[in-house]
Design a protein around this motif. Structure first.
Motif, PDB file in Angstrom:
ATOM      1  N   UNK A   1      -2.606  12.947  -9.815  1.00 26.08           N
ATOM      2  CA  UNK A   1      -3.185  12.018  -8.840  1.00 26.08           C
ATOM      3  C   UNK A   1      -2.759  12.396  -7.429  1.00 26.08           C
ATOM      4  N   UNK A   2      -3.694  12.321  -6.493  1.00 26.05           N
ATOM      5  CA  UNK A   2      -3.381  12.599  -5.088  1.00 26.05           C
ATOM      6  C   UNK A   2      -4.024  11.510  -4.221  1.00 26.05           C
ATOM      7  N   UNK A   3      -3.185  10.779  -3.462  1.00 22.85           N
ATOM      8  CA  UNK A   3      -3.710   9.770  -2.545  1.00 22.85           C
ATOM      9  C   UNK A   3      -4.159  10.495  -1.276  1.00 22.85           C
ATOM     10  N   UNK A   4      -5.481  10.512  -1.052  1.00 20.39           N
ATOM     11  CA  UNK A   4      -6.032  11.291   0.071  1.00 20.39           C
ATOM     12  C   UNK A   4      -6.310  10.427   1.300  1.00 20.39           C
ATOM     13  N   UNK A   5      -6.306   9.087   1.124  1.00 21.23           N
ATOM     14  CA  UNK A   5      -6.553   8.200   2.268  1.00 21.23           C
ATOM     15  C   UNK A   5      -6.005   6.811   1.975  1.00 21.23           C
ATOM     16  N   UNK A   6      -5.518   6.151   3.028  1.00 18.30           N
ATOM     17  CA  UNK A   6      -5.045   4.769   2.956  1.00 18.30           C
ATOM     18  C   UNK A   6      -5.656   3.999   4.113  1.00 18.30           C
ATOM     19  N   UNK A   7      -6.223   2.823   3.811  1.00 17.21           N
ATOM     20  CA  UNK A   7      -6.766   1.966   4.868  1.00 17.21           C
ATOM     21  C   UNK A   7      -6.294   0.535   4.644  1.00 17.21           C
ATOM     22  N   UNK A   8      -6.305  -0.252   5.726  1.00 18.35           N
ATOM     23  CA  UNK A   8      -5.814  -1.623   5.652  1.00 18.35           C
ATOM     24  C   UNK A   8      -6.884  -2.685   5.832  1.00 18.35           C
ATOM     25  N   UNK A   9      -8.136  -2.246   6.010  1.00 21.95           N
ATOM     26  CA  UNK A   9      -9.236  -3.192   6.213  1.00 21.95           C
ATOM     27  C   UNK A   9     -10.428  -2.799   5.344  1.00 21.95           C
TER      28      UNK A   9
ATOM     29  N   UNK B   1     -13.070  10.606  -1.966  1.00 23.21           N
ATOM     30  CA  UNK B   1     -12.178  10.334  -3.101  1.00 23.21           C
ATOM     31  C   UNK B   1     -12.960  10.238  -4.410  1.00 23.21           C
ATOM     32  N   UNK B   2     -12.283  10.488  -5.517  1.00 25.14           N
ATOM     33  CA  UNK B   2     -12.893  10.305  -6.829  1.00 25.14           C
ATOM     34  C   UNK B   2     -12.850   8.839  -7.239  1.00 25.14           C
ATOM     35  N   UNK B   3     -11.763   8.159  -6.830  1.00 23.60           N
ATOM     36  CA  UNK B   3     -11.560   6.748  -7.172  1.00 23.60           C
ATOM     37  C   UNK B   3     -11.081   5.993  -5.935  1.00 23.60           C
ATOM     38  N   UNK B   4     -11.700   4.838  -5.661  1.00 24.73           N
ATOM     39  CA  UNK B   4     -11.246   3.952  -4.588  1.00 24.73           C
ATOM     40  C   UNK B   4     -10.564   2.755  -5.235  1.00 24.73           C
ATOM     41  N   UNK B   5      -9.295   2.525  -4.869  1.00 24.30           N
ATOM     42  CA  UNK B   5      -8.545   1.379  -5.372  1.00 24.30           C
ATOM     43  C   UNK B   5      -8.545   0.330  -4.265  1.00 24.30           C
ATOM     44  N   UNK B   6      -9.209  -0.810  -4.516  1.00 21.39           N
ATOM     45  CA  UNK B   6      -9.422  -1.816  -3.487  1.00 21.39           C
ATOM     46  C   UNK B   6      -8.719  -3.127  -3.805  1.00 21.39           C
TER      47      UNK B   6
ATOM     48  N   UNK C   1       0.838  -1.210   0.000  1.00 20.04           N
ATOM     49  CA  UNK C   1       0.000   0.000   0.000  1.00 20.04           C
ATOM     50  C   UNK C   1       0.865   1.249   0.000  1.00 20.04           C
ATOM     51  N   UNK C   2       1.906   1.247   0.835  1.00 22.49           N
ATOM     52  CA  UNK C   2       2.795   2.400   0.907  1.00 22.49           C
ATOM     53  C   UNK C   2       3.538   2.639  -0.392  1.00 22.49           C
ATOM     54  N   UNK C   3       3.971   1.540  -1.021  1.00 19.95           N
ATOM     55  CA  UNK C   3       4.706   1.665  -2.290  1.00 19.95           C
ATOM     56  C   UNK C   3       3.808   2.205  -3.395  1.00 19.95           C
ATOM     57  N   UNK C   4       2.576   1.676  -3.453  1.00 19.75           N
ATOM     58  CA  UNK C   4       1.628   2.148  -4.477  1.00 19.75           C
ATOM     59  C   UNK C   4       1.303   3.625  -4.254  1.00 19.75           C
ATOM     60  N   UNK C   5       1.097   3.995  -2.992  1.00 19.16           N
ATOM     61  CA  UNK C   5       0.787   5.397  -2.671  1.00 19.16           C
ATOM     62  C   UNK C   5       1.933   6.316  -3.093  1.00 19.16           C
ATOM     63  N   UNK C   6       3.159   5.882  -2.799  1.00 21.70           N
ATOM     64  CA  UNK C   6       4.329   6.700  -3.144  1.00 21.70           C
ATOM     65  C   UNK C   6       4.464   6.862  -4.657  1.00 21.70           C
ATOM     66  N   UNK C   7       4.259   5.758  -5.381  1.00 23.91           N
ATOM     67  CA  UNK C   7       4.396   5.813  -6.841  1.00 23.91           C
ATOM     68  C   UNK C   7       3.281   6.631  -7.487  1.00 23.91           C
TER      69      UNK C   7
END
Length: 201
Positions: free
Chosen positions: A27-35, A48-53, A14-20
């Motif tokens: 693109x702006x990652x506005x939130x990260x969740x683990x569950x 968010x405009x798009x949720x990547x799940x 998740x951290x790597x994808x957010x950084x890239x």
């Protein structure tokens, strides 16, 4: 700027994808969740405009989350990021209104392109996953058969399943026999395994 929410229980990925994705100018990652059960509150808070799940998460899997977001009328588009190329997943995702389906081993540029496309109202499907889904055909199991196989897979006894679903034990066994026959498997354990491998439960 396209606002993105990332949901993946693997912190490193998740951290790597957010950084890239953060390196992309639009693109702006506005939130990260683990569950999975943290997605809806995060969508409500961050819009968010798009949720990547990710598909495989604790709390709720990505496909269930996508279905709940669709039912709740959430405005964000959904893109599934997965290492599972199971054909049933793609069909279920499409039925839930998911607009993007990308393999986890795809390059970051592909994920970024998918996010842009679904945000613009289009669809983005990994070609290999789409081909596998078409080759596998439709899910032969009824909703009740899928429900019973899911409960069997969770270790639930027949008597308990009957009580939960308000059915007789004989009826539960009949549904199970039907599912086993459709999947060409000799027992319930094998039937659950095959249904999971195909992404049908």
């Amino acid at each position: 700027m396209i606002r993105v929410l990332l949901a993946d229980d693997e912190h490193l990925i998740r951290g790597a994808v957010a950084a890239l994705l953060g390196l992309e100018p639009d693109l702006e990652v506005v939130a990260e969740v683990g569950r999975g059960d943290e997605v809806a509150p995060a969508v409500a808070e961050h819009a968010p405009d798009v949720a990547v799940l990710d598909i495989d998460m604790p709390g709720a899997d990505g496909l269930t989350v996508a279905e709940r977001l669709s039912e709740s009328g959430a405005r964000c588009a959904v893109c599934i990021l997965t290492s599972f190329g199971r054909p049933g997943y793609l069909r279920r995702a499409m039925a839930a209104g998911v607009r993007g389906f990308v393999a986890k081993d795809a390059p970051t540029e592909e994920l970024a392109a998918a996010i842009r496309k679904v945000h613009a109202g289009g669809r983005y499907l990994d070609a290999e996953l789409a081909a596998s889904a078409m080759a596998a055909g439709d899910n032969p199991l009824t909703a009740r058969e899928r429900e019973i196989l899911r409960l069997i897979g969770a270790g639930t006894e027949t008597a308990r399943i009957a009580a939960l679903l308000h059915l007789s034990e004989g009826t539960v066994r009949n549904y199970l026999s039907s599912a086993m026959a459709k999947l060409g498997e000799p027992n319930r354990v094998a039937a659950v395994h095959t249904a999971r491998e195909m992404g049908w439960v």
